[in-house]
Design a protein around this motif. Structure first.
Motif, PDB file in Angstrom:
ATOM      1  N   TYR A 168      36.619  -6.595   0.312  1.00 12.77           N
ATOM      2  CA  TYR A 168      37.467  -5.409   0.295  1.00 12.77           C
ATOM      3  C   TYR A 168      37.731  -4.856   1.694  1.00 12.77           C
ATOM      4  CZ  TYR A 168      38.685  -0.487  -0.187  1.00 12.77           C
ATOM      5  OH  TYR A 168      39.294   0.734  -0.046  1.00 12.77           O
ATOM      6  N   ASN A 169      36.669  -4.599   2.453  1.00 12.38           N
ATOM      7  CA  ASN A 169      36.851  -3.949   3.749  1.00 12.38           C
ATOM      8  C   ASN A 169      37.702  -4.770   4.712  1.00 12.38           C
ATOM      9  OD1 ASN A 169      35.416  -1.327   3.787  1.00 12.38           O
ATOM     10  ND2 ASN A 169      33.635  -2.564   3.240  1.00 12.38           N
TER      11      ASN A 169
ATOM     12  N   VAL B  60      41.666  -3.627   6.032  1.00 16.15           N
ATOM     13  CA  VAL B  60      41.990  -3.500   7.456  1.00 16.15           C
ATOM     14  C   VAL B  60      43.181  -4.375   7.823  1.00 16.15           C
ATOM     15  CG1 VAL B  60      41.176  -4.044   9.784  1.00 16.15           C
ATOM     16  CG2 VAL B  60      39.692  -2.805   8.201  1.00 16.15           C
TER      17      VAL B  60
ATOM     18  N   HIS C 113      35.526   7.052   0.225  1.00 18.07           N
ATOM     19  CA  HIS C 113      35.716   5.926   1.149  1.00 18.07           C
ATOM     20  C   HIS C 113      35.240   6.237   2.571  1.00 18.07           C
ATOM     21  CE1 HIS C 113      38.010   3.147  -1.387  1.00 18.07           C
ATOM     22  NE2 HIS C 113      38.631   4.193  -1.888  1.00 18.07           N
TER      23      HIS C 113
ATOM     24  N   ASN D 111      33.151   3.628   4.187  1.00 20.14           N
ATOM     25  CA  ASN D 111      33.948   2.442   4.501  1.00 20.14           C
ATOM     26  C   ASN D 111      34.691   2.604   5.818  1.00 20.14           C
ATOM     27  OD1 ASN D 111      33.281   0.971   2.202  1.00 20.14           O
ATOM     28  ND2 ASN D 111      34.954   1.862   0.993  1.00 20.14           N
TER      29      ASN D 111
ATOM     30  N   ARG E  31      32.746   1.153   8.739  1.00 20.95           N
ATOM     31  CA  ARG E  31      32.755  -0.304   8.765  1.00 20.95           C
ATOM     32  C   ARG E  31      34.139  -0.853   9.111  1.00 20.95           C
ATOM     33  NH1 ARG E  31      28.813   1.389   5.370  1.00 20.95           N
ATOM     34  NH2 ARG E  31      26.905   0.133   5.277  1.00 20.95           N
ATOM     35  N   GLN E  32      35.164  -0.206   8.576  1.00 22.07           N
ATOM     36  CA  GLN E  32      36.522  -0.659   8.885  1.00 22.07           C
ATOM     37  C   GLN E  32      36.880  -0.405  10.343  1.00 22.07           C
ATOM     38  OE1 GLN E  32      38.895   1.223   5.822  1.00 22.07           O
ATOM     39  NE2 GLN E  32      37.784   0.146   4.202  1.00 22.07           N
TER      40      GLN E  32
END
Length: 468
Positions: A182-183, A187, A204, A207, A210-211
């Motif tokens: 997903y991540n 991106v 989110h 996230n 991490r993104q």
């Protein structure tokens, strides 16, 4: 991103109904794009192939269409871009920003236990092993996250959120079957779509850290983040089935107008002074993402009903007649073409009290009910001999009326009551029963006006005849 036009997006997963929180997020993205003269895009995150059916995709399209939130370009389907996602990972591998992790399931579980015991995140031993030493077995590809320093998410709603990099694991980018996670996909898709502002729910927020690391590893500009608070029920708890409707389709079925939903949803977490009711143009002019509050919003049914009533009172009569006709027909009550004019004549007389289109439909049943009407049990008690005589005299008076509208009929009823030497209450309830039977109806003059002179007199005749 001062030198680039604003591009926002909504990226729902087609795995069920379109949640009201997703609708609010879509609205805020749409408003901000329109406010800045930018673009609003739609991406369908359909990578869950088992749950992402065409029917589920249509739910998204239907929900967006009903809300009146039209994207500026054709939708992007995430599943169709898997090759592009894998190509981005190859770029990261070539740059040394990612690595192949050959840990077996047993080795990974052992590392997890060790990491828990040591109070740290999972770190693969393959992080720093040369590629030439790789065994011939399945692997995942992980991002080589920095081990020191901080990652700051500069959020337009929440403010700056700081994450220590030592607490961010080397997230998986590609699974053992080569499918993107997903991540990574988010991106790559946001970058390729030119998204400048990622406006989404605050679930989110983690996230985003991490993104951000993925963006930086790929050498791409990080978008502006704006994480919206969740919508809670009236009791302050997370919105759930016990609070009532959650899906856009449910609000449609419950008789709310899309313009009322746009107005109401805009007020869930954002506002312009004390303004409760405003046009789309005003919302677009006023809206700025930095004005969104960080606290959760609460669903307020009374306020939604108030706003919906406002828009029902402002709506075009022909449009309301179409919507009410659809409701009647869904209930197996046909609206023949001959009664269309009657329906349109009735709606202005009853809509002031309608909180929803369902209320409006309920209030128009009486003009569509064919004669003879079904009478309630209480009719016998109301239609005494004295009252029958009085209503027959009123019927004769109404038959002679030359003007048939609410003001004139109100005058006729008042004058009749005075001539009889009684208050309207002495015959008003009985008159209402004769005109509407068991159905609800507006005030007496309104009911007579809606039915028209011929039908009103016919219903009175039916109710007052000896066989009734």
């Amino acid at each position: 991103m001062p030198d680039r036009p604003v591009v926002t997006r909504i990226a729902p997963s087609p795995t069920g109904s379109m949640h009201i929180g997703t609708a609010r997020t879509a609205l805020f993205n749409w408003l901000y794009a329109r406010h800045t003269g930018g673009k609003f895009l739609l991406r369908v995150e359909d990578t869950d192939r088992e749950r992402s059916t065409q029917a589920a995709v249509e739910v998204i399209f239907d929900g967006m269409k009903w809300l009146g939130l039209e994207a500026d370009e054709p939708p992007v389907f995430q599943a169709a871009r898997a090759d592009r996602h894998r190509a981005a990972v190859e770029d990261l591998l070539a740059k040394g920003e990612a690595y192949r992790d050959y840990m077996t399931a047993e080795e990974l579980e052992a590392e997890r236990e060790t990491a828990r015991a040591e109070g740290r995140v999972v770190r693969s031993p393959w992080r720093d092993i040369a590629r030439n030493d790789a065994p011939d077995r399945p692997f995942v590809v992980r991002l080589k996250s920095p081990l020191t320093g901080d990652t700051v998410v500069a959020d337009k709603v929440k403010g700056d959120i700081r994450f220590q990099n030592k607490d961010l694991d080397d997230l998986i980018l590609l699974r053992t079957d080569g499918s993107p996670t997903y991540n990574l996909a988010v991106v790559v898709d946001d970058h390729d779509m030119g998204v400048t502002h990622v406006i989404r729910g605050d679930d989110h927020l983690n996230n985003a850290a991490r993104q951000t690391l993925i963006y930086k590893a790929l050498g791409w500009e990080v978008p502006v983040w704006a994480h919206l608070p969740l919508i809670h029920g009236p009791d302050g708890a997370k919105l759930s089935k016990r609070h009532g409707a959650q899906a856009v389709s449910e609000f449609d079925s419950m008789g709310y107008l899309p313009e009322a939903m746009r107005n109401y949803l805009a007020r869930l977490g954002w506002g312009h002074g004390d303004d409760e009711i405003f046009t789309d143009a005003q919302a677009i002019s006023w809206f700025d993402i930095v004005d969104v509050v960080s606290a959760p919003a609460r669903l307020d049914w009374a306020k939604l009903n108030h706003i919906n009533n406002h828009y029902i009172r402002q709506a075009d009569i022909s449009r309301l007649a179409d919507l009410v006709t659809a409701i009647h027909e869904s209930r197996d009550l046909k609206v023949p073409a001959a009664l269309r004019q009657v329906l349109e004549r009735t709606i202005p007389l009853v809509r002031d009290g309608a909180k929803t289109l369902l209320d409006l439909a309920d209030s128009t049943v009486f003009v569509l009910t064919p004669r003879p009407l079904a009478m309630p049990e209480k009719a016998a008690g109301l239609l005494t001999e004295e009252t029958r005589g009085r209503l027959n005299r009123l019927r004769d008076r109404l038959a002679a009326a030359t003007t048939w509208d609410v003001p004139s009929l109100e005058g006729e009823i008042r004058a009749f009551a005075e001539s009889e030497g009684v208050g309207i209450g002495k015959f008003g309830q009985a008159l209402r029963v004769c005109l509407a039977g068991v159905a609800s109806a507006p005030d007496l003059a309104g009911a007579l006006t809606a039915l028209g002179q011929e039908e009103s007199l016919g219903r009175l005749h039916d109710a007052l005849s000896p066989a009734a």
